[in-house]
Design a protein around this motif. Structure first.
Motif: not given
Length: 121
Positions: A7-14, A33-49
């Motif tokens: 999973l890749t989560v893309v966050i748009a912000s300023r 969000l980071v804690k949710q990924f820590d509780r799950n055992d799968f590879q993920a990517e977070l892109l903050v734009i």
């Protein structure tokens, strides 16, 4: 991270603090969000734009200060400069084009699935 993320989560912000406590809301949402990924055992990517960075505010990367990133999560921060923002129709009417920012992240995403998301939810 060697494997392609599931999973890749893309966050748009300023980081413009457009409402009271917006920076706090963003930090809280990122931490959750980071804690949710820590509780799950799968590879993920977070892109903050970070779209059209506000010149007198700290960069979005400072929101991650103190957040422990789990091993299964790759985090990237991408800054889209104001020069790109000014190329868009309607740039003078809004400071962020969330859909355009999400598109930047979607194009860079490596995950099998991609989830665009608001920064403060």
């Amino acid at each position: 991270m060697n494997n392609r993320p599931k999973l890749t989560v893309v966050i748009a912000s300023r980081n413009d603090n457009y409402h009271k406590d917006f920076t706090t809301d963003q930090t809280r949402a990122l931490t959750s969000l980071v804690k949710q990924f820590d509780r799950n055992d799968f590879q993920a990517e977070l892109l903050v734009i970070e779209w059209n960075p506000f010149p007198r505010r700290p960069p979005m990367s400072t929101l991650f200060n103190g957040i422990k990133i789990p091993k299964n999560l790759s985090v990237s921060l991408i800054s889209v400069p104001s020069s790109i923002h000014r190329e868009r129709n309607g740039h003078q009417d809004r400071e962020i084009h969330a859909a355009a920012a999400w598109n930047v992240g979607i194009r860079l995403a490596r995950g099998h699935f991609v989830l665009p998301k608001s920064a403060d939810t």
